[in-house]
Write an enzyme that holds these catalytic residues in place. Structure first.
Site, mmCIF file in Angstrom:
data_model
loop_
_atom_site.group_PDB
_atom_site.id
_atom_site.type_symbol
_atom_site.label_atom_id
_atom_site.label_comp_id
_atom_site.label_asym_id
_atom_site.label_seq_id
_atom_site.Cartn_x
_atom_site.Cartn_y
_atom_site.Cartn_z
ATOM 1 N N ASP A 34 0.817 -1.365 0.114
ATOM 2 C CA ASP A 34 -0.022 -0.005 0.111
ATOM 3 C C ASP A 34 0.903 1.205 -0.133
ATOM 4 O O ASP A 34 0.421 2.414 0.618
ATOM 5 C CB ASP A 34 -0.824 0.059 1.248
ATOM 6 C CG ASP A 34 -1.696 -1.426 1.099
ATOM 7 O OD1 ASP A 34 -2.204 -1.791 0.180
ATOM 8 O OD2 ASP A 34 -2.148 -1.525 2.427
ATOM 9 N N GLN B 256 2.004 -6.150 -3.353
ATOM 10 C CA GLN B 256 2.371 -6.266 -2.022
ATOM 11 C C GLN B 256 3.525 -5.197 -1.845
ATOM 12 O O GLN B 256 4.020 -4.248 -2.560
ATOM 13 C CB GLN B 256 2.726 -7.822 -1.669
ATOM 14 C CG GLN B 256 1.307 -8.367 -1.525
ATOM 15 C CD GLN B 256 0.716 -8.833 -2.734
ATOM 16 O OE1 GLN B 256 1.287 -9.677 -3.537
ATOM 17 N NE2 GLN B 256 -0.388 -8.689 -2.863
ATOM 18 N N GLY C 49 -4.587 -4.371 -3.611
ATOM 19 C CA GLY C 49 -5.452 -3.303 -3.925
ATOM 20 C C GLY C 49 -4.655 -1.901 -4.460
ATOM 21 O O GLY C 49 -3.859 -1.400 -3.382
ATOM 22 N N HIS C 50 -4.693 -1.473 -5.824
ATOM 23 C CA HIS C 50 -3.882 -0.412 -6.229
ATOM 24 C C HIS C 50 -4.737 0.732 -6.576
ATOM 25 O O HIS C 50 -5.784 0.689 -7.477
ATOM 26 C CB HIS C 50 -3.155 -0.805 -7.270
ATOM 27 C CG HIS C 50 -1.919 -1.934 -6.911
ATOM 28 N ND1 HIS C 50 -1.166 -2.294 -7.489
ATOM 29 C CD2 HIS C 50 -1.897 -2.449 -5.894
ATOM 30 C CE1 HIS C 50 -0.060 -3.048 -7.106
ATOM 31 N NE2 HIS C 50 -0.965 -3.263 -5.818
ATOM 32 N N LYS D 132 1.913 2.220 -5.200
ATOM 33 C CA LYS D 132 2.404 1.359 -6.292
ATOM 34 C C LYS D 132 1.487 1.764 -7.734
ATOM 35 O O LYS D 132 2.056 1.825 -8.598
ATOM 36 C CB LYS D 132 2.626 -0.164 -6.437
ATOM 37 C CG LYS D 132 3.780 -0.639 -5.136
ATOM 38 C CD LYS D 132 3.599 -1.986 -5.135
ATOM 39 C CE LYS D 132 2.321 -2.596 -4.451
ATOM 40 N NZ LYS D 132 2.015 -1.938 -2.990
HETATM 41 P P1 GDP Z 1 -0.910 0.496 -3.572
HETATM 42 O O1 GDP Z 1 -1.180 -0.812 -3.043
HETATM 43 O O2 GDP Z 1 0.737 0.397 -3.421
HETATM 44 O O3 GDP Z 1 -1.325 0.792 -4.816
HETATM 45 O O4 GDP Z 1 -1.411 1.407 -2.689
HETATM 46 P P2 GDP Z 1 -2.922 1.572 -2.114
HETATM 47 O O5 GDP Z 1 -3.732 2.287 -3.287
HETATM 48 O O6 GDP Z 1 -3.285 0.488 -1.688
HETATM 49 O O7 GDP Z 1 -2.650 2.688 -0.966
HETATM 50 C C1 GDP Z 1 -2.144 4.151 -1.235
HETATM 51 C C2 GDP Z 1 -3.120 5.206 -0.998
HETATM 52 O O8 GDP Z 1 -2.743 6.474 -0.980
HETATM 53 C C3 GDP Z 1 -4.141 5.307 -1.973
HETATM 54 O O9 GDP Z 1 -5.440 5.644 -1.456
HETATM 55 C C4 GDP Z 1 -3.760 6.517 -2.949
HETATM 56 O O10 GDP Z 1 -4.689 6.942 -3.579
HETATM 57 C C5 GDP Z 1 -3.208 7.257 -1.900
HETATM 58 N N1 GDP Z 1 -1.881 8.143 -2.361
HETATM 59 C C6 GDP Z 1 -0.978 7.667 -3.326
HETATM 60 N N2 GDP Z 1 -0.097 8.773 -3.364
HETATM 61 C C7 GDP Z 1 -0.422 9.581 -2.451
HETATM 62 C C8 GDP Z 1 0.210 10.648 -2.042
HETATM 63 O O11 GDP Z 1 1.408 11.217 -2.248
HETATM 64 N N3 GDP Z 1 -0.518 11.572 -1.006
HETATM 65 C C9 GDP Z 1 -1.651 11.193 -0.553
HETATM 66 N N4 GDP Z 1 -2.239 11.991 0.408
HETATM 67 N N5 GDP Z 1 -2.340 9.945 -0.828
HETATM 68 C C10 GDP Z 1 -1.682 9.206 -1.985
HETATM 69 P P1 IMO Z 2 -0.822 -4.302 -2.188
HETATM 70 O O1 IMO Z 2 -0.559 -4.843 -3.634
HETATM 71 C C1 IMO Z 2 -1.122 -4.790 2.140
HETATM 72 C C2 IMO Z 2 -0.671 -8.520 3.552
HETATM 73 C C3 IMO Z 2 -2.152 -9.112 4.335
HETATM 74 C C4 IMO Z 2 -1.645 -10.200 5.472
HETATM 75 C C5 IMO Z 2 -0.407 -10.693 4.531
HETATM 76 C C6 IMO Z 2 -0.992 -12.116 4.022
HETATM 77 O O2 IMO Z 2 -2.164 -3.289 -2.246
HETATM 78 O O3 IMO Z 2 0.164 -3.317 -1.736
HETATM 79 P P2 IMO Z 2 -2.209 -12.812 1.862
HETATM 80 O O4 IMO Z 2 -3.687 -12.520 1.569
HETATM 81 O O5 IMO Z 2 -1.483 -12.311 0.737
HETATM 82 O O6 IMO Z 2 -2.127 -14.247 2.119
HETATM 83 O O7 IMO Z 2 -1.999 -11.984 3.228
HETATM 84 O O8 IMO Z 2 -0.211 -9.887 3.560
HETATM 85 N N1 IMO Z 2 -1.129 -8.131 2.233
HETATM 86 C C7 IMO Z 2 -0.930 -6.929 2.026
HETATM 87 N N2 IMO Z 2 -0.874 -5.989 2.882
HETATM 88 N N3 IMO Z 2 -1.133 -4.443 0.743
HETATM 89 C C8 IMO Z 2 -1.076 -5.422 0.011
HETATM 90 O O9 IMO Z 2 -1.203 -5.399 -1.436
HETATM 91 C C9 IMO Z 2 -1.413 -6.722 0.463
HETATM 92 N N4 IMO Z 2 -1.374 -8.207 0.074
HETATM 93 C C10 IMO Z 2 -1.282 -8.988 1.171
HETATM 94 O O10 IMO Z 2 -2.694 -8.155 4.962
HETATM 95 O O11 IMO Z 2 -0.816 -9.356 6.271
HETATM 96 MG MG MG Z 3 -2.865 -1.573 -1.653
#
Ligand code: GDP
Ligand code: IMO
Ligand code: MG
Length: 432
Positions: free
Chosen positions: A13, A223, A40-41, A16
């Site tokens: 999270d 991840q 979840g991206h 990416k």
């Molecule tokens: P990912 O799994 O690595 O793609 O990240 P996620 O989407 O799960 O979580 C990142 C969260 O931060 C999302 O809600 C993005 O919209 C938000 N986000 C990404 N870059 C920034 C930033 O520079 N500032 C803020 N405030 N939010 C950001």
């Molecule tokens: P993105 O791509 C954050 C974590 C789960 C748990 C561990 C194992 O959005 O960054 P799993 O279901 O993979 O067997 O769970 O890994 N986990 C993540 N945490 N972002 C993710 O994906 C994750 N994918 C798995 O919360 O701790």
């Molecule tokens: Mg994510």
């Protein structure tokens, strides 16, 4: 034309999706390399917010081919519904290629995931319950089903009936869970397979042909490297390799074809699920960061655990993955804090340690050595050029680059596409 890897530098999270989307516009191809619908991206555009689970984050860039690589585990029903949702929002999904070698996540995998978590009793991993671990376990045990097998309808039905029968007995007998409805599940799976079949092919050849033609290719990991099956805090990890090496394997790209490895790091840390997290905050500061950063899971909605930036973990990740540069995201979330901390070292049993303990119970006992930094106390969300960033914010950025061992090349100042500031303005980000 060499390829660029985008990987998570922490526990997932990190943003990416946003960084991949930003680079996709200047690239011809985005290949997702690992994980499944546990990911979840989020991408925030003027068309609204998009949450990708299996579809590569290049799909919003017209003309960019999106490849789901062999290293991904695919829930076909989820992928079909994600594509339908995108199309309903006017997104062209025709330039998609799904590896025929990618393994399939089946409904009993999620039930086994749930059963395994229950058996872990007091110390569950806190998985996403998406069946990821059991699907990778079947792949490595050489009894998995691949997209190529699923798309061969006649054989797939027979094979699925056999597999469902065996796993239902396991679910009822060993896990004491309810069995999965075989007939309904198989119909649903074969329906999804029919929708996906036109996109299924030899993804690794498509990727290599693109590289031969000089196409700029981005490899998107899911991840984070601290959740890696080998080098993360085992067993509190995911079941794939969200690393530079794993990215090559999952995308069908040779290490010698990689030019750039972007480590995406948050300006602080977050973690979902259980496992060691030395800089974790349990106080109002942690709560304020969580609220300001909207730190609730994209996939499961769970509140994310929050901590200060961990430079010990970050340095390990930059070394093991050959990170060439860092995308530092969510810096704006720290705008309101008079003092910000960075973990520059660890202590275990009164001694300084320079690395990450192998045994997770030891890692749990580690206390961070924190270095306080003065905050900038200014709203940076409208900043678009690095020179306009407050001096203290720039000092924080370069401190992180120095401690992590790789230069910061871009800084996120908000979720939107345009809220990404290149650190050197002379050269476009993707060309470096
Ligand atoms: P990912 O799994 O690595 O793609 O990240 P996620 O989407 O799960 O979580 C990142 C969260 O931060 C999302 O809600 C993005 O919209 C938000 N986000 C990404 N870059 C920034 C930033 O520079 N500032 C803020 N405030 N939010 C950001
Ligand atoms: P993105 O791509 C954050 C974590 C789960 C748990 C561990 C194992 O959005 O960054 P799993 O279901 O993979 O067997 O769970 O890994 N986990 C993540 N945490 N972002 C993710 O994906 C994750 N994918 C798995 O919360 O701790
Ligand atoms: Mg994510």
């Amino acid at each position: 034309m060499p390829a660029t890897i985008v990987l998570g530098g922490q526990w997932g999270d990190e943003g990416k999706g946003k960084i991949t989307d930003a680079l996709a516009g200047e690239s011809g191809m985005v290949v997702r390399a690992n994980g499944g619908s546990n990911a979840g991206h989020t991408i925030s555009t003027d068309q609204g917010v998009f949450k990708m689970h299996l579809v590569p984050s290049g799909i919003l860039s017209p003309g960019t081919t999106c490849v789901v690589g062999a290293g991904v585990v695919i829930d076909p029903v989820q992928l079909a519904s994600e594509l339908a949702d995108l199309r309903a929002r006017g997104i062209d999904t025709s330039a998609l290629v799904i590896s025929d070698r990618a393994h399939v996540v089946l409904p009993f995998h999620s039930e086994i995931d749930r059963g395994e978590e229950r058996l872990r009793g007091e110390s569950p991993i806190g998985t996403t319950l998406r069946g990821i671990g059991p699907a990778y376990a079947d792949k490595v045990s050489r009894r998995g089903m691949r997209m190529a097998d699923l798309c061969d309808e006649r054989q797939a039905r027979q094979r699925l009936e056999r597999d469902f029968d065996a796993r239902n007995r396991l679910l009822e007998g060993y896990y004491e869970s309810a069995s999965v409805d075989t007939a309904a599940s198989i119909d649903q799976l074969l329906g999804a397979a029919e929708l996906l079949a036109p996109f299924v092919g030899h993804a690794e050849d498509v990727v290599q042909d693109a590289l031969d033609r000089g196409t700029r290719v981005i490899v998107e990991c899911a991840q984070g490297a601290m959740l890696d099956i080998d080098y993360g805090s085992y067993p509190f990890v995911t079941s794939s390799s969200p690393t530079a090496a794993g990215a090559c394997q999952g995308a069908g790209i040779a290490p010698s074809q990689i030019e750039r490895v972007i480590g995406v790091f948050k300006a602080y840390s977050s973690r979902v699920g259980s496992g060691p997290f030395p800089t974790e905050l349990f106080d109002d500061t942690g709560n304020e960061i969580r609220e300001r950063g909207h730190e609730y899971g994209t996939t499961t909605g769970r509140a994310r655990r929050i901590g200060w930036f961990d430079a010990v973990a970050a340095r390990r990740v930059t070394r093991l993955n050959g990170v060439t540069d860092i995308a530092l995201t969510l810096l704006d979330v720290l705008d309101t804090f008079p003092t910000i901390q960075i973990a520059t070292g660890y202590e275990l049993d009164g001694a300084n340690i320079r690395t990450v303990p192998t045994i997770s119970a030891d890692y749990d006992r580690v206390t961070p050595v924190l270095a306080p930094i003065d905050g900038w106390l200014e709203d940076i969300t409208a900043v678009r050029s690095y020179e306009d960033m407050p001096v203290r914010a720039r000092e924080y950025v370069s401190r992180i680059g120095g401690l992590a061992g790789a230069p910061v090349s871009m800084v996120g100042v908000g979720p939107d596409r345009e809220q990404l500031v290149p650190v050197e303005t002379r050269t476009p980000v993707a060309a470096r």
